[in-house]
Design a protein around this motif. Structure first.
Motif, PDB file in Angstrom:
ATOM      1  N   LYS A 136       0.845  -1.190   0.000  1.00  0.00           N
ATOM      2  CA  LYS A 136       0.000   0.000   0.000  1.00  0.00           C
ATOM      3  C   LYS A 136       0.882   1.243   0.000  1.00  0.00           C
ATOM      4  CE  LYS A 136      -3.720   0.120   2.488  1.00  0.00           C
ATOM      5  NZ  LYS A 136      -4.688   0.194   3.582  1.00  0.00           N
ATOM      6  N   ILE A 137       0.573   2.208  -0.883  1.00  0.00           N
ATOM      7  CA  ILE A 137       1.319   3.466  -0.926  1.00  0.00           C
ATOM      8  C   ILE A 137       1.048   4.219   0.377  1.00  0.00           C
ATOM      9  CG2 ILE A 137       1.585   5.699  -2.083  1.00  0.00           C
ATOM     10  CD1 ILE A 137       2.497   3.647  -3.986  1.00  0.00           C
ATOM     11  N   VAL A 138       2.127   4.543   1.104  1.00  0.00           N
ATOM     12  CA  VAL A 138       2.008   5.262   2.367  1.00  0.00           C
ATOM     13  C   VAL A 138       2.301   6.745   2.165  1.00  0.00           C
ATOM     14  CG1 VAL A 138       2.966   5.476   4.697  1.00  0.00           C
ATOM     15  CG2 VAL A 138       2.663   3.227   3.683  1.00  0.00           C
ATOM     16  N   LYS A 139       3.258   7.049   1.269  1.00  0.00           N
ATOM     17  CA  LYS A 139       3.638   8.440   1.062  1.00  0.00           C
ATOM     18  C   LYS A 139       4.219   8.619  -0.336  1.00  0.00           C
ATOM     19  CE  LYS A 139       6.023  12.224   3.313  1.00  0.00           C
ATOM     20  NZ  LYS A 139       6.787  12.674   4.468  1.00  0.00           N
ATOM     21  N   VAL A 140       3.856   9.748  -0.971  1.00  0.00           N
ATOM     22  CA  VAL A 140       4.455  10.149  -2.238  1.00  0.00           C
ATOM     23  C   VAL A 140       5.520  11.179  -1.879  1.00  0.00           C
ATOM     24  CG1 VAL A 140       4.063  11.166  -4.504  1.00  0.00           C
ATOM     25  CG2 VAL A 140       2.285   9.754  -3.457  1.00  0.00           C
ATOM     26  N   LEU A 141       6.758  10.932  -2.246  1.00  0.00           N
ATOM     27  CA  LEU A 141       7.877  11.748  -1.788  1.00  0.00           C
ATOM     28  C   LEU A 141       8.293  12.847  -2.766  1.00  0.00           C
ATOM     29  CD1 LEU A 141       9.999   8.776  -0.436  1.00  0.00           C
ATOM     30  CD2 LEU A 141       8.582  10.339   0.892  1.00  0.00           C
ATOM     31  N   VAL A 142       7.693  12.881  -3.965  1.00  0.00           N
ATOM     32  CA  VAL A 142       8.101  13.836  -4.990  1.00  0.00           C
ATOM     33  C   VAL A 142       6.878  14.578  -5.518  1.00  0.00           C
ATOM     34  CG1 VAL A 142       9.256  14.074  -7.225  1.00  0.00           C
ATOM     35  CG2 VAL A 142      10.002  12.302  -5.649  1.00  0.00           C
ATOM     36  N   GLU A 143       7.041  15.873  -5.763  1.00  0.00           N
ATOM     37  CA  GLU A 143       5.967  16.686  -6.347  1.00  0.00           C
ATOM     38  C   GLU A 143       5.831  16.364  -7.832  1.00  0.00           C
ATOM     39  OE1 GLU A 143       3.905  19.034  -4.908  1.00  0.00           O
ATOM     40  OE2 GLU A 143       4.737  18.360  -2.996  1.00  0.00           O
ATOM     41  N   ASP A 144       4.604  16.428  -8.340  1.00  0.00           N
ATOM     42  CA  ASP A 144       4.351  16.183  -9.756  1.00  0.00           C
ATOM     43  C   ASP A 144       5.106  17.202 -10.604  1.00  0.00           C
ATOM     44  OD1 ASP A 144       3.081  14.774 -11.852  1.00  0.00           O
ATOM     45  OD2 ASP A 144       1.585  16.354 -12.038  1.00  0.00           O
ATOM     46  N   ALA A 145       5.636  16.755 -11.735  1.00  0.00           N
ATOM     47  CA  ALA A 145       6.351  17.583 -12.717  1.00  0.00           C
ATOM     48  C   ALA A 145       7.647  18.180 -12.164  1.00  0.00           C
ATOM     49  CB  ALA A 145       5.444  18.686 -13.255  1.00  0.00           C
ATOM     50  N   SER A 146       8.247  17.504 -11.199  1.00  0.00           N
ATOM     51  CA  SER A 146       9.520  17.996 -10.669  1.00  0.00           C
ATOM     52  C   SER A 146      10.661  17.086 -11.122  1.00  0.00           C
ATOM     53  CB  SER A 146       9.467  18.090  -9.146  1.00  0.00           C
ATOM     54  OG  SER A 146       9.236  16.836  -8.586  1.00  0.00           O
ATOM     55  N   PRO A 147      11.876  17.633 -11.205  1.00  0.00           N
ATOM     56  CA  PRO A 147      13.014  16.818 -11.633  1.00  0.00           C
ATOM     57  C   PRO A 147      13.413  15.822 -10.551  1.00  0.00           C
ATOM     58  CG  PRO A 147      13.725  19.055 -11.121  1.00  0.00           C
ATOM     59  CD  PRO A 147      12.232  19.029 -11.001  1.00  0.00           C
ATOM     60  N   VAL A 148      13.855  14.635 -10.985  1.00  0.00           N
ATOM     61  CA  VAL A 148      14.341  13.621 -10.050  1.00  0.00           C
ATOM     62  C   VAL A 148      15.715  13.137 -10.499  1.00  0.00           C
ATOM     63  CG1 VAL A 148      12.075  12.813  -9.272  1.00  0.00           C
ATOM     64  CG2 VAL A 148      13.111  11.768 -11.268  1.00  0.00           C
ATOM     65  N   GLU A 149      16.480  12.662  -9.538  1.00  0.00           N
ATOM     66  CA  GLU A 149      17.807  12.122  -9.777  1.00  0.00           C
ATOM     67  C   GLU A 149      17.744  10.602  -9.755  1.00  0.00           C
ATOM     68  OE1 GLU A 149      20.652  13.857 -10.368  1.00  0.00           O
ATOM     69  OE2 GLU A 149      19.461  15.678 -10.362  1.00  0.00           O
ATOM     70  N   TYR A 150      18.789   9.979 -10.244  1.00  0.00           N
ATOM     71  CA  TYR A 150      18.900   8.527 -10.165  1.00  0.00           C
ATOM     72  C   TYR A 150      18.895   8.104  -8.700  1.00  0.00           C
ATOM     73  CZ  TYR A 150      21.170   4.068  -9.654  1.00  0.00           C
ATOM     74  OH  TYR A 150      21.458   2.797  -9.257  1.00  0.00           O
ATOM     75  N   ASP A 151      18.157   7.072  -8.375  1.00  0.00           N
ATOM     76  CA  ASP A 151      18.096   6.472  -7.033  1.00  0.00           C
ATOM     77  C   ASP A 151      17.386   7.364  -5.999  1.00  0.00           C
ATOM     78  OD1 ASP A 151      18.588   3.982  -5.955  1.00  0.00           O
ATOM     79  OD2 ASP A 151      20.402   4.644  -4.915  1.00  0.00           O
ATOM     80  N   GLN A 152      16.689   8.407  -6.456  1.00  0.00           N
ATOM     81  CA  GLN A 152      15.949   9.275  -5.540  1.00  0.00           C
ATOM     82  C   GLN A 152      14.669   8.557  -5.128  1.00  0.00           C
ATOM     83  OE1 GLN A 152      15.226  13.267  -6.955  1.00  0.00           O
ATOM     84  NE2 GLN A 152      13.533  13.582  -5.566  1.00  0.00           N
ATOM     85  N   PRO A 153      14.358   8.529  -3.815  1.00  0.00           N
ATOM     86  CA  PRO A 153      13.109   7.915  -3.374  1.00  0.00           C
ATOM     87  C   PRO A 153      11.882   8.630  -3.959  1.00  0.00           C
ATOM     88  CG  PRO A 153      14.600   8.240  -1.538  1.00  0.00           C
ATOM     89  CD  PRO A 153      15.185   8.974  -2.704  1.00  0.00           C
ATOM     90  N   LEU A 154      10.923   7.843  -4.467  1.00  0.00           N
ATOM     91  CA  LEU A 154       9.700   8.384  -5.053  1.00  0.00           C
ATOM     92  C   LEU A 154       8.472   8.088  -4.195  1.00  0.00           C
ATOM     93  CD1 LEU A 154      10.262   7.228  -8.762  1.00  0.00           C
ATOM     94  CD2 LEU A 154      10.847   9.438  -7.749  1.00  0.00           C
ATOM     95  N   PHE A 155       8.360   6.841  -3.724  1.00  0.00           N
ATOM     96  CA  PHE A 155       7.196   6.398  -2.942  1.00  0.00           C
ATOM     97  C   PHE A 155       7.656   5.562  -1.774  1.00  0.00           C
ATOM     98  CE2 PHE A 155       5.736   6.727  -7.345  1.00  0.00           C
ATOM     99  CZ  PHE A 155       4.538   7.411  -7.223  1.00  0.00           C
ATOM    100  N   LEU A 156       6.885   5.602  -0.679  1.00  0.00           N
ATOM    101  CA  LEU A 156       7.067   4.668   0.420  1.00  0.00           C
ATOM    102  C   LEU A 156       5.885   3.703   0.379  1.00  0.00           C
ATOM    103  CD1 LEU A 156       8.200   6.893   3.426  1.00  0.00           C
ATOM    104  CD2 LEU A 156       9.589   5.404   1.989  1.00  0.00           C
ATOM    105  N   VAL A 157       6.192   2.404   0.429  1.00  0.00           N
ATOM    106  CA  VAL A 157       5.171   1.366   0.317  1.00  0.00           C
ATOM    107  C   VAL A 157       5.236   0.475   1.557  1.00  0.00           C
ATOM    108  CG1 VAL A 157       4.368  -0.606  -1.030  1.00  0.00           C
ATOM    109  CG2 VAL A 157       5.364   1.361  -2.201  1.00  0.00           C
ATOM    110  N   GLU A 158       4.043   0.221   2.134  1.00  0.00           N
ATOM    111  CA  GLU A 158       3.946  -0.715   3.252  1.00  0.00           C
ATOM    112  C   GLU A 158       3.598  -2.078   2.670  1.00  0.00           C
ATOM    113  OE1 GLU A 158       1.354  -1.314   7.323  1.00  0.00           O
ATOM    114  OE2 GLU A 158       1.064   0.461   6.103  1.00  0.00           O
ATOM    115  N   PRO A 159       4.487  -3.076   2.841  1.00  0.00           N
ATOM    116  CA  PRO A 159       4.224  -4.398   2.242  1.00  0.00           C
ATOM    117  C   PRO A 159       3.017  -5.083   2.860  1.00  0.00           C
ATOM    118  CG  PRO A 159       6.333  -4.379   3.419  1.00  0.00           C
ATOM    119  CD  PRO A 159       5.737  -3.031   3.560  1.00  0.00           C
TER     120      PRO A 159
END
Length: 159
Positions: A136-159
């Motif tokens: 289950k998606i717990v948190k979205v860590l990045v704003e829409d339409a924003s630049p991201v880097e390699y290996d940057q966290p995007l989502f936190l998921v609870e298994p």
């Protein structure tokens, strides 16, 4: 050498038992290696770097002109039992396929392996990023339409 020729090389390497192929032409070099893990292609010309993401049936990695090939980039286990879905590339993060469409994943949504959770645009190519975990998606860590880097966290998921 254009992108289609590189894709054909990848297909040929995937179908064979070749572990690695290197080709040099004028101002760039292409190296294709067999991998057992997730696929990431990074293409970097001599004048301007560019990165591409491709997911064929058999994993292979492409490194051009000294680019690095990352290992399994999408998931890690941070403190606690949450799993992080990370960016496999540099680009622009989008939560939906177009402005009039709903987001791929919202907080509280259940995700399964293979479900598209976002898109990352790199060099005018829109790459669907799929979940590698169920949860289950717990948190979205990045704003829409924003630049991201390699290996940057995007989502936190609870298994």
């Amino acid at each position: 050498m254009d992108f289609k020729q590189i894709q054909e090389l990848i297909k040929m390497v995937n179908k064979s038992n070749i572990g690695e192929v290197s080709i040099e032409q004028k101002d760039f070099k292409v190296t294709i290696k067999q991998k057992e893990e997730h696929i990431t292609q990074m293409v970097q010309a001599a004048a301007a770097p560019q990165q591409l993401y491709q997911q064929p049936q058999q994993p292979a990695a492409v490194s051009v002109s000294g680019g690095t090939t990352p290992d399994k980039p999408k998931t890690d286990t941070p403190a606690g039992n949450l799993i992080t879905i990370k960016s496999p590339m540099i680009g622009t993060f989008y939560r939906k396929s177009s402005p009039d469409k709903p987001n791929f994943a919202e907080v509280g949504d259940d995700v399964t392996v293979g479900k598209v959770v976002c898109i990352i645009e790199a060099m005018k190519l829109f790459n669907e990023i799929e979940s590698e975990v169920n949860g289950k998606i717990v948190k979205v860590l990045v704003e829409d339409a924003s630049p991201v880097e390699y290996d940057q966290p995007l989502f936190l998921v609870e298994p």
